[in-house]
Design a protein around this motif. Structure first.
Motif, mmCIF file in Angstrom:
data_model
loop_
_atom_site.group_PDB
_atom_site.id
_atom_site.type_symbol
_atom_site.label_atom_id
_atom_site.label_comp_id
_atom_site.label_asym_id
_atom_site.label_seq_id
_atom_site.Cartn_x
_atom_site.Cartn_y
_atom_site.Cartn_z
ATOM 1 N N PRO A 126 49.915 -12.122 12.263
ATOM 2 C CA PRO A 126 49.268 -13.355 12.807
ATOM 3 C C PRO A 126 47.936 -13.328 13.099
ATOM 4 O O PRO A 126 47.234 -12.169 13.248
ATOM 5 N N TRP A 127 47.338 -14.269 12.775
ATOM 6 C CA TRP A 127 45.651 -14.622 12.848
ATOM 7 C C TRP A 127 45.534 -14.193 14.430
ATOM 8 O O TRP A 127 46.265 -14.374 15.150
ATOM 9 N N ASN A 128 44.162 -13.571 14.536
ATOM 10 C CA ASN A 128 43.719 -13.036 15.695
ATOM 11 C C ASN A 128 42.493 -13.579 16.234
ATOM 12 O O ASN A 128 41.598 -13.756 15.161
ATOM 13 N N GLY A 129 42.353 -14.035 17.114
ATOM 14 C CA GLY A 129 40.975 -14.571 17.621
ATOM 15 C C GLY A 129 39.970 -13.705 17.872
ATOM 16 O O GLY A 129 38.664 -13.919 17.668
ATOM 17 N N ALA A 130 40.072 -12.342 17.536
ATOM 18 C CA ALA A 130 39.070 -11.050 17.666
ATOM 19 C C ALA A 130 38.347 -11.066 16.197
ATOM 20 O O ALA A 130 37.217 -10.571 16.212
ATOM 21 N N TYR A 131 38.912 -11.975 15.321
ATOM 22 C CA TYR A 131 38.102 -11.977 14.045
ATOM 23 C C TYR A 131 36.858 -12.853 13.892
ATOM 24 O O TYR A 131 36.032 -12.467 13.217
ATOM 25 N N ILE A 132 36.730 -13.406 15.053
ATOM 26 C CA ILE A 132 35.530 -14.635 15.010
ATOM 27 C C ILE A 132 34.315 -13.952 15.594
ATOM 28 O O ILE A 132 34.213 -12.990 16.481
ATOM 29 N N VAL A 133 33.163 -14.381 15.165
ATOM 30 C CA VAL A 133 31.839 -13.825 15.700
ATOM 31 C C VAL A 133 31.218 -15.047 16.144
ATOM 32 O O VAL A 133 31.053 -16.224 15.626
ATOM 33 N N ALA A 134 30.929 -15.176 17.571
ATOM 34 C CA ALA A 134 30.147 -16.445 18.124
ATOM 35 C C ALA A 134 29.433 -15.820 19.241
ATOM 36 O O ALA A 134 29.854 -15.871 20.454
ATOM 37 N N SER A 135 28.201 -15.366 18.966
ATOM 38 C CA SER A 135 27.578 -14.513 20.113
ATOM 39 C C SER A 135 26.532 -15.421 21.008
ATOM 40 O O SER A 135 25.864 -14.974 21.911
#
Length: 292
Positions: A126-135
């Motif tokens: 499953p896709w994981n929200g931890a993949y994203i970068v939004a600092s």
């Protein structure tokens, strides 16, 4: 507010079904560098952006486009699965689900999604929200965006060479083009952040006086290679110093004595004569029966 238009950004019609390729295409949907990742990455960057104007508008424009890319790919997957699992394998395989598995289809596409796409990668993870970068730091985020688009374009290019279906290739040609322009726009936006005086080349543009002034301009040679110093980063008036024989600056990385209740193994404390002291000696004597 978001509004859905019942038209795809670009056509997604394969010439014929291909259940095995539908599984491969899942990587561009739910993989670490798939369209779901850049969609959510850009959305959260836009929602967290503290400056109204051109930068936020660019982020939100691109984020909304990426939602459409997920839809395109999901539509393509569903069309590639048309007739599967019933006709995906030779007639000799009677059980349709078995046929689909043997043929390379993800059985979850049939069992869970009813012959459609899933928010998963090509292995069914499953896709994981931890993949994203939004600092919240636009320079750091735009650099991550350019890298994400590069990885996405790389995977799209690989998948392009894994099919000869003209309909699939046509859509992927469009996707390749959009990944190209998105890399260009983020790289241009990075330059503009500096031109506008909002950021400097190093992110964040703070704490330069507080950081270690001895080690903020050196590269340590810590591999057997000898060519690291030949790079442009080690030349010129502002070049980085290349340390060919760096030395450790700290002591041994020994962990402290563990809590006795955790029963961790550690070396008993010994005196100058090599004799065990205190509790360790008592425990050894008790185990060997020397106290009797």
């Amino acid at each position: 507010m978001f509004r859905h238009t019942k038209l795809l950004q670009f056509e997604a019609k394969p010439e014929k079904p291909d259940a095995a390729y539908a599984r491969k295409l899942q990587e561009l949907i739910g993989g670490a560098y798939g369209e779901m990742t850049v969609t959510m990455q850009y959305l959260f960057q836009g929602w967290n952006c503290r400056i109204e104007g051109k930068y936020k508008d660019l982020i939100m424009d691109t984020a909304t486009e990426e939602i459409g890319h997920v839809e395109m790919l999901a539509t393509m997957v569903a069309r590639l699965l048309e007739g599967a699992p019933a006709t995906v394998m030779a007639e000799a395989v009677q059980d349709p689900v078995t046929a689909a598995v043997i043929g390379g289809m993800d059985p979850q596409q049939a069992i869970i999604a009813g012959g459609g796409a899933l928010p998963n990668n090509s292995q069914g993870v499953p896709w994981n929200g931890a993949y994203i970068v939004a600092s919240g730091n636009l320079l750091a985020d735009f650099r991550a965006n350019a890298a994400a688009e590069a990885q996405g374009r790389l995977q799209t290019a690989r998948l392009y060479n894994m099919t000869d279906d003209p309909g699939v290739r046509s859509m992927l040609q469009f996707n390749l083009a959009r990944d190209t322009v998105h890399q260009k726009q983020w790289l241009a936006a990075i330059e503009e952040l500096e031109e506008d005086g909002l950021e400097t080349p190093i992110a964040p543009s703070a704490l330069f006086d507080e950081e270690d002034q001895v080690h903020n301009n050196t590269v340590w040679r810590l591999s057997d290679g000898h060519d690291g110093s030949k790079g442009g980063w080690s030349s010129g008036p502002d070049g980085i110093e290349y340390l060919k024989d760096p030395r450790p600056l700290g002591g041994p990385g020994t962990a402290p004595k563990p809590d006795p209740a955790l029963y961790g193994t550690y070396e008993p404390v010994r005196d100058a004569m090599g004799t065990m002291k205190g509790k360790a000696k008592e425990v050894k004597n008790r185990l060997t029966g020397k106290n009797r």
